[in-house]
Design an enzyme around this catalytic site. Structure first.
Site, PDB file in Angstrom:
ATOM      1  N   ARG A  67       0.848  -1.213   0.000  1.00  0.00           N
ATOM      2  CA  ARG A  67       0.000   0.000   0.000  1.00  0.00           C
ATOM      3  C   ARG A  67       0.872   1.248   0.000  1.00  0.00           C
ATOM      4  NH1 ARG A  67      -4.132  -0.240   4.730  1.00  0.00           N
ATOM      5  NH2 ARG A  67      -4.717   1.788   3.858  1.00  0.00           N
ATOM      6  N   GLN A  98      -9.315  10.396   8.016  1.00  0.00           N
ATOM      7  CA  GLN A  98      -9.285   8.989   8.438  1.00  0.00           C
ATOM      8  C   GLN A  98      -8.199   8.258   7.645  1.00  0.00           C
ATOM      9  OE1 GLN A  98     -13.624   7.442   9.050  1.00  0.00           O
ATOM     10  NE2 GLN A  98     -13.689   9.050   7.505  1.00  0.00           N
ATOM     11  N   ASN A  99      -7.630   8.949   6.661  1.00  0.00           N
ATOM     12  CA  ASN A  99      -6.688   8.306   5.746  1.00  0.00           C
ATOM     13  C   ASN A  99      -5.293   8.226   6.352  1.00  0.00           C
ATOM     14  OD1 ASN A  99      -8.883   8.296   4.056  1.00  0.00           O
ATOM     15  ND2 ASN A  99      -8.208  10.058   2.848  1.00  0.00           N
ATOM     16  N   ASP A 101      -2.673   7.828   4.257  1.00  0.00           N
ATOM     17  CA  ASP A 101      -1.712   8.241   3.223  1.00  0.00           C
ATOM     18  C   ASP A 101      -1.255   9.680   3.499  1.00  0.00           C
ATOM     19  OD1 ASP A 101      -4.595   8.588   1.156  1.00  0.00           O
ATOM     20  OD2 ASP A 101      -3.393  10.267   1.874  1.00  0.00           O
ATOM     21  N   HIS A 116      -6.564   7.913  12.153  1.00  0.00           N
ATOM     22  CA  HIS A 116      -6.237   6.474  12.082  1.00  0.00           C
ATOM     23  C   HIS A 116      -4.749   6.245  11.853  1.00  0.00           C
ATOM     24  CE1 HIS A 116     -10.707   5.656  10.943  1.00  0.00           C
ATOM     25  NE2 HIS A 116     -10.541   5.928  12.221  1.00  0.00           N
ATOM     26  N   CYS A 124       7.826   0.064  17.260  1.00  0.00           N
ATOM     27  CA  CYS A 124       8.001  -1.332  17.675  1.00  0.00           C
ATOM     28  C   CYS A 124       6.693  -1.893  18.237  1.00  0.00           C
ATOM     29  CB  CYS A 124       9.085  -1.394  18.757  1.00  0.00           C
ATOM     30  SG  CYS A 124       9.298  -3.043  19.428  1.00  0.00           S
ATOM     31  N   GLY A 192     -15.832  12.056   0.986  1.00  0.00           N
ATOM     32  CA  GLY A 192     -15.336  10.724   0.634  1.00  0.00           C
ATOM     33  C   GLY A 192     -15.271   9.739   1.773  1.00  0.00           C
ATOM     34  N   THR A 193     -16.331   9.716   2.589  1.00  0.00           N
ATOM     35  CA  THR A 193     -16.355   8.716   3.652  1.00  0.00           C
ATOM     36  C   THR A 193     -17.720   8.061   3.729  1.00  0.00           C
ATOM     37  OG1 THR A 193     -15.973   8.270   6.013  1.00  0.00           O
ATOM     38  CG2 THR A 193     -16.936  10.417   5.447  1.00  0.00           C
TER      39      THR A 193
HETATM   40  N1  APR Z   1     -14.893  11.307  -4.314  1.00  0.00           N
HETATM   41  C1  APR Z   1     -15.596  11.324  -3.154  1.00  0.00           C
HETATM   42  N2  APR Z   1     -16.022  10.210  -2.525  1.00  0.00           N
HETATM   43  C2  APR Z   1     -15.742   9.035  -3.116  1.00  0.00           C
HETATM   44  C3  APR Z   1     -15.019   8.924  -4.330  1.00  0.00           C
HETATM   45  C4  APR Z   1     -14.591  10.127  -4.929  1.00  0.00           C
HETATM   46  N3  APR Z   1     -13.893  10.134  -6.085  1.00  0.00           N
HETATM   47  N4  APR Z   1     -14.913   7.597  -4.650  1.00  0.00           N
HETATM   48  C5  APR Z   1     -15.543   6.908  -3.661  1.00  0.00           C
HETATM   49  N5  APR Z   1     -16.046   7.772  -2.743  1.00  0.00           N
HETATM   50  C6  APR Z   1     -16.777   7.468  -1.511  1.00  0.00           C
HETATM   51  C7  APR Z   1     -17.543   6.167  -1.515  1.00  0.00           C
HETATM   52  O1  APR Z   1     -18.847   6.363  -2.054  1.00  0.00           O
HETATM   53  C8  APR Z   1     -17.604   5.872  -0.006  1.00  0.00           C
HETATM   54  O2  APR Z   1     -18.739   6.502   0.581  1.00  0.00           O
HETATM   55  O3  APR Z   1     -15.800   7.330  -0.495  1.00  0.00           O
HETATM   56  C9  APR Z   1     -16.329   6.520   0.543  1.00  0.00           C
HETATM   57  C10 APR Z   1     -15.272   5.526   0.973  1.00  0.00           C
HETATM   58  O4  APR Z   1     -15.793   4.791   2.062  1.00  0.00           O
HETATM   59  P1  APR Z   1     -14.862   3.683   2.750  1.00  0.00           P
HETATM   60  O5  APR Z   1     -14.220   2.843   1.684  1.00  0.00           O
HETATM   61  O6  APR Z   1     -15.707   3.039   3.792  1.00  0.00           O
HETATM   62  O7  APR Z   1     -13.694   4.532   3.413  1.00  0.00           O
HETATM   63  P2  APR Z   1     -13.741   5.352   4.770  1.00  0.00           P
HETATM   64  O8  APR Z   1     -15.094   5.940   4.988  1.00  0.00           O
HETATM   65  O9  APR Z   1     -12.586   6.271   4.722  1.00  0.00           O
HETATM   66  O10 APR Z   1     -13.471   4.195   5.858  1.00  0.00           O
HETATM   67  C11 APR Z   1     -13.277   4.619   7.189  1.00  0.00           C
HETATM   68  O11 APR Z   1     -12.662   2.344   7.754  1.00  0.00           O
HETATM   69  O12 APR Z   1     -11.510   0.340   7.415  1.00  0.00           O
HETATM   70  C12 APR Z   1     -11.478   1.564   8.053  1.00  0.00           C
HETATM   71  O13 APR Z   1      -9.462   2.557   8.722  1.00  0.00           O
HETATM   72  C13 APR Z   1     -10.289   2.395   7.607  1.00  0.00           C
HETATM   73  O14 APR Z   1     -10.095   4.820   7.682  1.00  0.00           O
HETATM   74  C14 APR Z   1     -10.886   3.736   7.195  1.00  0.00           C
HETATM   75  C15 APR Z   1     -12.265   3.714   7.839  1.00  0.00           C
END
Ligand code: APR
Length: 249
Positions: A67, A98-99, A101, A116, A124, A192-193
């Protein structure tokens, strides 16, 4: 009624709360998008937990290096850049992500609150001492293979990624700063969550309860049953630059 962009221009304090979707247009897989999401292809319990790491350190370390290599090859997208630009347009901006990166930082954002943890921070597993030198990223790590984790210089325990694994507590001070910002802000952009993972997922609701206006940026619908909750449907890399043009042009 659609969101009025002048509310963003008039805001004294804006919180931007991001999830994996803000990095999707940089080519970084989200977690729960169908088929492409990481959890559709990998088992989070095996790869994103302390138990999984203890059971097979080389598998988990290799997965995180894969990753890390993918992120190193990626570039911040227009969504990251718009968020960095927004910080110069408003009196105060708090960026909570929450990212794990570093694309917000590489886009120019500062003082990013990583709820996160961060992929590029290592410590360690046993004595929690931070890695005291940069951890090499093997050339072929991007293909995903078992890689034995380096050892701690102090106790010889295995190094682990500085990310919050399932079942682990979030960094207390970072979480408190994020909660405080949510309670004080005028506008919160939730970008984007999926809003499924607590306690991070409570941040937009906390802002709403404290009187802020909340705007969800997501190609998928997000429930907005509150008069001060709005949906801007679409990709972060398209919606955010447009929102800034409308608010500050
Ligand atoms: N722009 C905006 N939103 C987007 C895009 C985009 N180009 N592409 C996808 N999405 C949205 C999806 O529709 C979804 O609602 O981003 C969201 C991603 O959701 P998840 O994959 O669940 O990610 P996230 O919400 O960050 O997850 C939270 O879960 O597993 C844990 O630690 C991990 O930090 C993460 C946490």
């Amino acid at each position: 009624m659609p969101f009025d962009p002048t509310l963003l221009a008039q805001a004294r304090h804006v919180v931007v709360f991001t999830g994996a979707g803000v990095s999707a247009e940089s080519g970084i897989a989200t977690f729960r998008d169908k088929l492409t999401g990481l959890w559709a292809r990998f088992d989070p319990a095996q790869l994103a937990s302390a138990e999984g790491f203890r059971a097979d350190p080389a598998l988990v370390w290799g997965w995180y290096q894969m990753r890390r290599a993918g992120i190193a090859k990626a570039e911040p997208n227009a969504g990251h850049l718009a968020i960095a630009a927004l910080a110069a347009q408003v009196p105060k901006l708090t960026l909570v992500t929450q990212n794990v990166d570093d694309l917000h930082e590489r886009a120019g954002s500062r003082a990013v609150l990583h709820l996160h943890g961060r992929l590029n921070a290592f410590r360690c597993l046993d004595c929690a001492r931070p890695a005291d030198e940069p951890v090499a990223l093997p050339e072929d790590a991007v293909h995903g293979r078992r890689i034995e984790p380096p050892r701690c210089a102090c106790c010889a325990g295995p190094l682990r990624p500085g990310v919050v694994w399932f079942g682990e507590m979030l960094p207390e001070a970072v979480l408190e700063q994020a909660f405080a910002a949510a309670r004080q802000c005028d506008v919160l952009l939730s970008v984007g969550t999926s809003g499924l993972v607590q306690p991070a997922a409570s941040i937009p609701r906390m802002a709403l309860a404290a009187g802020a206006t909340v705007v969800h940026v997501n190609p998928q619908p997000v429930p907005c049953e509150h008069p001060r909750a709005f949906m801007l449907p679409g990709k972060a890399g398209e919606v955010l630059p447009q929102l800034l043009r409308q608010a500050f042009a």
